[in-house]
Design an enzyme around this catalytic site. Sequence first.
Site, short mmCIF file in Angstrom:
data_model
loop_
_atom_site.label_atom_id
_atom_site.label_comp_id
_atom_site.label_asym_id
_atom_site.label_seq_id
_atom_site.Cartn_x
_atom_site.Cartn_y
_atom_site.Cartn_z
N HIS A 121 0.81 -1.23 0.00
CA HIS A 121 0.00 0.00 0.00
C HIS A 121 0.85 1.28 0.00
O HIS A 121 0.30 2.37 -0.18
CB HIS A 121 -0.92 0.04 1.23
CG HIS A 121 -1.98 -1.01 1.23
ND1 HIS A 121 -2.84 -1.20 0.18
CD2 HIS A 121 -2.33 -1.93 2.17
CE1 HIS A 121 -3.67 -2.19 0.46
NE2 HIS A 121 -3.37 -2.66 1.66
N ASP A 127 -4.73 -12.80 4.08
CA ASP A 127 -5.99 -12.27 4.56
C ASP A 127 -7.17 -12.64 3.66
O ASP A 127 -8.31 -12.26 3.94
CB ASP A 127 -5.92 -10.75 4.75
CG ASP A 127 -5.07 -10.04 3.72
OD1 ASP A 127 -4.69 -10.67 2.72
OD2 ASP A 127 -4.79 -8.85 3.91
N ASP A 177 -2.70 -10.85 -1.94
CA ASP A 177 -3.29 -10.26 -0.74
C ASP A 177 -4.74 -9.88 -1.04
O ASP A 177 -5.07 -9.50 -2.16
CB ASP A 177 -2.49 -9.01 -0.35
CG ASP A 177 -2.87 -8.44 1.01
OD1 ASP A 177 -2.11 -8.63 1.96
OD2 ASP A 177 -3.93 -7.77 1.10
N HIS A 230 -6.36 -7.33 -0.20
CA HIS A 230 -6.49 -5.90 -0.50
C HIS A 230 -5.66 -5.55 -1.72
O HIS A 230 -4.54 -6.04 -1.89
CB HIS A 230 -6.02 -5.06 0.70
CG HIS A 230 -6.76 -5.34 1.96
ND1 HIS A 230 -6.29 -6.22 2.92
CD2 HIS A 230 -7.95 -4.86 2.42
CE1 HIS A 230 -7.16 -6.26 3.93
NE2 HIS A 230 -8.17 -5.45 3.65
#
Length: 302
Positions: A122, A243, A159, A161
């Site tokens: 990120h 996740d 991931d 996200h």
Amino acid sequence: MLPVYYSDLFLEHLTGSNHFERPARLTSIVAALKSASFADRLEWRSPAEASLDDIQRVHPLSYIQSVRDIAAAGGELDPDTPVSPRSYDAAKLAVGSWLDGVNAVMERGKPVFVLCRPPGHHAEPEQGMGFCVFANGSIASLYALDRSDVGRVALFDWDVHHGNGSQAILWDNPNTAYISIHQAPLYPGTGKLEETGNHRNILNVPMAAGSGWTEYEAAMQTKILPFLKGFMPDLLLVSAGFDCGEDDPLAEMKLQPEAFGQMAQMCLEVTPRCLFGLEGGYRLENLANGWLSVAQTCMAYA
């Protein structure tokens, strides 16, 4: 032997007792791998800290210095990303572990693990966010291109996200590809199908909440693997977040631990020159069992 880059310094990046991105994430993985039946085939290696020049491939010096100063005082880069006095050192070492991993993969022609924190996908060039400080995988992608034996690098992000930072950094580089499979809608809100990069070098595969292996396998076979094989990377970096495992507190996917080994197998069939580096994952059992599954798959290549 399967090299694993890790340091106890990563445990000294302290985020607070109630933060999801916590040292126990790493200790759970390390304990699982060290007690595995194949533990004697793991080679634990201490990474070297990245230089400022290497970090500046992506981040301006002003941002790097702000991380140093905010960490020294104990503060936050954004409301989700607290830092503490050792966070700056841990973040530089996290980048260094990915760079060491790149060299090890290319020297061996075989997979390598990088177990580090803080994560990186990120992190924007001038802004840490979403638990991430420096852009580990993107810096490693650009670093690898300086090698004479690397002409094309792919960064595959499983991931849950979307890696907004990775996408932004690699958007205009035709020698890199960024591929993300992620839950949508979900933080950070990027990663739409139409976001394809300036050279058609970006592939986003948004997935509905509740997706399991049936949906992931179909996406891998029909979208991700054809894209990767068409790009023909000399090196494949994997932003390995866990996740998307069932019951993660920050997402709603349904993958079981063995799914991560199956995705790793698909990556290794594109090229055995794979680096698997930790990103997210906040249910400790998923982290431990997911990495065990990936490791078991990699043993056939070690």
